[in-house]
Design a protein around this motif. Structure first.
Motif, PDB file in Angstrom:
ATOM      1  N   GLY A  42      38.945  32.488  33.677  1.00 35.74           N
ATOM      2  CA  GLY A  42      39.671  31.515  34.488  1.00 35.74           C
ATOM      3  C   GLY A  42      39.012  31.289  35.832  1.00 35.74           C
ATOM      4  N   GLN A  43      38.387  32.339  36.382  1.00 35.97           N
ATOM      5  CA  GLN A  43      37.557  32.203  37.580  1.00 35.97           C
ATOM      6  C   GLN A  43      36.111  32.399  37.125  1.00 35.97           C
ATOM      7  N   PRO A  44      35.402  31.301  36.830  1.00 36.64           N
ATOM      8  CA  PRO A  44      34.091  31.408  36.196  1.00 36.64           C
ATOM      9  C   PRO A  44      32.981  31.818  37.162  1.00 36.64           C
ATOM     10  N   VAL A  45      32.928  33.100  37.444  1.00 37.95           N
ATOM     11  CA  VAL A  45      31.925  33.679  38.316  1.00 37.95           C
ATOM     12  C   VAL A  45      31.192  34.774  37.523  1.00 37.95           C
ATOM     13  N   PRO A  46      29.864  34.782  37.489  1.00 36.78           N
ATOM     14  CA  PRO A  46      29.156  35.746  36.646  1.00 36.78           C
ATOM     15  C   PRO A  46      29.545  37.204  36.854  1.00 36.78           C
ATOM     16  N   ILE A  47      29.790  37.641  38.097  1.00 36.69           N
ATOM     17  CA  ILE A  47      30.139  39.040  38.313  1.00 36.69           C
ATOM     18  C   ILE A  47      31.460  39.387  37.639  1.00 36.69           C
ATOM     19  N   ASN A  48      32.299  38.388  37.404  1.00 35.83           N
ATOM     20  CA  ASN A  48      33.581  38.653  36.754  1.00 35.83           C
ATOM     21  C   ASN A  48      33.460  38.925  35.264  1.00 35.83           C
ATOM     22  N   ILE A  49      32.271  38.738  34.705  1.00 35.92           N
ATOM     23  CA  ILE A  49      32.055  39.189  33.322  1.00 35.92           C
ATOM     24  C   ILE A  49      32.188  40.707  33.284  1.00 35.92           C
ATOM     25  N   GLU A  50      31.464  41.385  34.162  1.00 35.66           N
ATOM     26  CA  GLU A  50      31.500  42.846  34.208  1.00 35.66           C
ATOM     27  C   GLU A  50      32.856  43.364  34.696  1.00 35.66           C
ATOM     28  N   ASN A  51      33.384  42.743  35.766  1.00 37.40           N
ATOM     29  CA  ASN A  51      34.711  43.145  36.239  1.00 37.40           C
ATOM     30  C   ASN A  51      35.759  42.952  35.147  1.00 37.40           C
ATOM     31  N   GLY A  52      35.624  41.850  34.406  1.00 35.07           N
ATOM     32  CA  GLY A  52      36.568  41.561  33.333  1.00 35.07           C
ATOM     33  C   GLY A  52      36.493  42.567  32.199  1.00 35.07           C
ATOM     34  N   VAL A  53      35.288  43.013  31.880  1.00 36.65           N
ATOM     35  CA  VAL A  53      35.137  44.044  30.842  1.00 36.65           C
ATOM     36  C   VAL A  53      35.917  45.303  31.229  1.00 36.65           C
ATOM     37  N   ALA A  54      35.787  45.725  32.495  1.00 36.92           N
ATOM     38  CA  ALA A  54      36.499  46.924  32.952  1.00 36.92           C
ATOM     39  C   ALA A  54      38.010  46.711  32.935  1.00 36.92           C
ATOM     40  N   ALA A  55      38.462  45.553  33.438  1.00 38.70           N
ATOM     41  CA  ALA A  55      39.901  45.266  33.479  1.00 38.70           C
ATOM     42  C   ALA A  55      40.494  45.199  32.078  1.00 38.70           C
ATOM     43  N   MET A  56      39.775  44.533  31.168  1.00 43.12           N
ATOM     44  CA  MET A  56      40.255  44.426  29.797  1.00 43.12           C
ATOM     45  C   MET A  56      40.276  45.780  29.107  1.00 43.12           C
ATOM     46  N   ALA A  57      39.277  46.609  29.390  1.00 48.26           N
ATOM     47  CA  ALA A  57      39.227  47.948  28.791  1.00 48.26           C
ATOM     48  C   ALA A  57      40.465  48.751  29.165  1.00 48.26           C
ATOM     49  N   MET A  58      40.824  48.765  30.452  1.00 48.90           N
ATOM     50  CA  MET A  58      41.980  49.543  30.873  1.00 48.90           C
ATOM     51  C   MET A  58      43.273  48.950  30.319  1.00 48.90           C
ATOM     52  N   ALA A  59      43.391  47.633  30.323  1.00 53.11           N
ATOM     53  CA  ALA A  59      44.595  47.003  29.774  1.00 53.11           C
ATOM     54  C   ALA A  59      44.724  47.260  28.277  1.00 53.11           C
ATOM     55  N   GLN A  60      43.601  47.201  27.568  1.00 54.78           N
ATOM     56  CA  GLN A  60      43.635  47.423  26.124  1.00 54.78           C
ATOM     57  C   GLN A  60      43.997  48.873  25.799  1.00 54.78           C
ATOM     58  N   LEU A  61      43.457  49.811  26.566  1.00 57.51           N
ATOM     59  CA  LEU A  61      43.774  51.224  26.342  1.00 57.51           C
ATOM     60  C   LEU A  61      45.252  51.517  26.567  1.00 57.51           C
ATOM     61  N   ASN A  62      45.931  50.641  27.296  1.00 60.07           N
ATOM     62  CA  ASN A  62      47.350  50.837  27.559  1.00 60.07           C
ATOM     63  C   ASN A  62      48.242  49.888  26.775  1.00 60.07           C
ATOM     64  N   GLY A  63      47.686  49.294  25.725  1.00 52.08           N
ATOM     65  CA  GLY A  63      48.527  48.601  24.766  1.00 52.08           C
ATOM     66  C   GLY A  63      48.518  47.094  24.764  1.00 52.08           C
ATOM     67  N   CYS A  64      47.732  46.453  25.627  1.00 52.09           N
ATOM     68  CA  CYS A  64      47.683  44.988  25.609  1.00 52.09           C
ATOM     69  C   CYS A  64      46.980  44.502  24.342  1.00 52.09           C
ATOM     70  N   THR A  65      47.509  43.457  23.745  1.00 55.82           N
ATOM     71  CA  THR A  65      46.944  42.924  22.509  1.00 55.82           C
ATOM     72  C   THR A  65      45.750  42.018  22.801  1.00 55.82           C
ATOM     73  N   ALA A  66      45.027  41.678  21.742  1.00 53.78           N
ATOM     74  CA  ALA A  66      43.864  40.795  21.889  1.00 53.78           C
ATOM     75  C   ALA A  66      44.277  39.444  22.468  1.00 53.78           C
ATOM     76  N   ASP A  67      45.371  38.891  21.983  1.00 50.28           N
ATOM     77  CA  ASP A  67      45.837  37.600  22.497  1.00 50.28           C
ATOM     78  C   ASP A  67      46.231  37.697  23.968  1.00 50.28           C
ATOM     79  N   GLU A  68      46.856  38.825  24.349  1.00 52.64           N
ATOM     80  CA  GLU A  68      47.256  39.011  25.742  1.00 52.64           C
ATOM     81  C   GLU A  68      46.042  39.178  26.649  1.00 52.64           C
ATOM     82  N   LEU A  69      45.021  39.878  26.175  1.00 50.31           N
ATOM     83  CA  LEU A  69      43.786  40.015  26.949  1.00 50.31           C
ATOM     84  C   LEU A  69      43.145  38.644  27.166  1.00 50.31           C
TER      85      LEU A  69
END
Length: 458
Positions: free
Chosen positions: A277-304
């Protein structure tokens, strides 16, 4: 003092970004909240409008009566406040419960599942991104952030039912040692705050100690490229991540026409076609980390996927003010050499064929003294660099330490200039700029609305 039993909370340094989040939290919880800050700012004025009285002179008489009851008032202060502060001294003499902001956040991580994000840089964007994903999911969360989320217009999120709390874990003054994370991301450990730590080794040791505080059953999600060695307990899982390697990473990255998408690779479940949603290249890496933590705590693929697509960013973190074919203006809080390096790489990746100018206000004399060659190396990725005087914050001047240290180390071929911050609007008015980025954690950002207005009239 049990947080459930306090009736009033007094903040010394109420206008700090982290302090104000806690002030809003306690106000929302129905407590009497008041405080002091050194200067009036847009943030302190917002707090006043929300019902939190704040004054700007050290004056014991200005403390509300509800905050003078030693049995029911908690005092929270920022480490930047000196021990000689009149109000802090008053509360100490009277035997009040006095805690640093990080201590209070530590208490919250004992009563909630703390999802913490630590690191020299990237922690504000990553924690805000994770909080947004969690908050929009079926899990929800509370959050205390180090910046103003553009999705919510505030630096905290409160849930009436979620057991999770997302916290930006600040290493300054070893504050993050008060936390007891359920899970934590560590984004980077490039040395900083050497006025506190003294050496790179002490800085890295502080992060190593932080990893020992993760609760049993929890997890560490650590960047693949860190010097620091973790020391987690036997029942703590460890995962790695980065943009292109580790347990969690991105592949099939597409950057085109102002949009960025990628596939999220995970040991739990891959998530294809993630759009930023904020198309900035550094947010690819930041997004990977954020999604990893959210997924480990139960967020679904659609929610991610939905959370990443609707994430709008953080004020002053790669914050676009103008974005068209004639001008691009953005503001970025980056104030460490590695942060500036990542900003420079991202903006160069987005605008490969356009002239990029940075106006940079260094933050702190000690940081400039310790890292001026690194600052120059990072800024040299850009076409033009305008340097303002150092923003002192809590420090006194150091003889011989000025912005010229950075200026003199800039690579040959980089157009450069030294100016006072007051002259920045006139500089912008009298020079042609294509892509202009305002860099730093000081008060240069106060000129951004004026700069924007000037560019819009050109």
């Amino acid at each position: 003092m049990d947080l459930q039993h306090i009736k009033a909370v007094y903040f010394i340094g109420a206008g700090g970004i982290g302090m104000s989040a806690l002030a809003r939290y306690f106000l929302h919880m129905g407590r009497v909240v008041a405080g002091y800050d050194k200067t009036s700012t847009p943030l302190t004025r917002e707090l006043v409008q929300e019902g939190i009285p704040i004054h700007y002179d050290e004056d014991v008489e200005a403390i509300p009566e509800a905050c003078k009851d030693v049995q029911s008032c908690l005092v929270i202060y920022t480490p930047a406040v000196p021990e000689t502060h009149k109000e802090l001294a008053f509360f100490r003499r009277r035997g009040f419960e006095i805690q640093k902001r990080a201590q209070v956040l530590g208490t919250l991580t004992r009563s909630h599942k703390g999802l913490c994000v630590a690191g020299t840089h990237g922690k504000t964007s990553t924690s805000t991104m994770c909080a947004h994903i969690m908050h929009e999911s079926h899990i929800d969360c509370n959050a205390f952030l180090g910046g103003i989320s553009k999705n919510y217009g505030t630096n905290y999120i409160l849930s009436s039912h979620s057991d999770y709390v997302v916290i930006e874990a600040d290493e300054y003054d070893r504050s993050f040692h008060w936390l007891r994370p359920w899970m934590t991301v560590i984004t980077a450990t490039d040395p900083d705050h050497l006025d506190i730590y003294g050496t790179k080794e002490a800085y890295l040791e502080s992060f190593r100690h932080y990893t020992t505080l993760i609760q049993p059953g929890g997890a560490l999600i650590i960047h693949t490229d860190l010097e620091m060695k973790a020391n987690v307990g036997a029942n703590v899982r460890t995962f790695t991540y980065s943009r292109d390697a580790g347990d969690f990473y991105a592949e099939n990255i597409k950057i085109a026409d102002g949009e960025i998408s990628f596939d999220f690779v995970s040991p739990l479940e891959n998530v294809p076609e993630v759009v930023l949603g904020q198309p900035v290249p550094i947010n690819i890496e930041n997004g990977v980390a954020a999604m990893a933590m959210a997924q480990l705590n139960g967020c679904t693929a659609d929610e991610l996927r939905a959370g990443m697509k609707t994430y709008l960013g953080v004020e002053r973190r790669f914050d676009f003010q103008i974005r068209n074919n004639r001008h691009v203006l953005l503001s970025d809080y980056a104030h460490h050499p590695q942060e500036i390096l990542q900003s420079a790489k991202s903006i160069r990746e987005l605008y490969r064929d356009r002239k990029i100018t940075a106006i940079f206000q260094p933050h702190l004399y000690t940081r400039t003294r310790d890292f001026y060659t690194d600052f120059a190396r990072a800024l040299s990725l850009l076409d033009e660099v305008i340097l303002c005087d150092i923003y002192p914050a809590r420090e006194q001047p150091i003889h011989g330490v000025t912005s010229r240290l950075i200026y003199d180390q800039l690579a040959p071929g980089v157009k450069k200039e030294l100016i006072h911050k007051e002259d920045v609007p006139d500089w912008v008015r009298n020079h042609d700029s294509d892509v202009l980025i305002i860099l730093g954690a000081g008060d240069l950002n106060d000129y951004v609305p004026q700069i924007k207005a000037i560019l819009e009239t050109k």
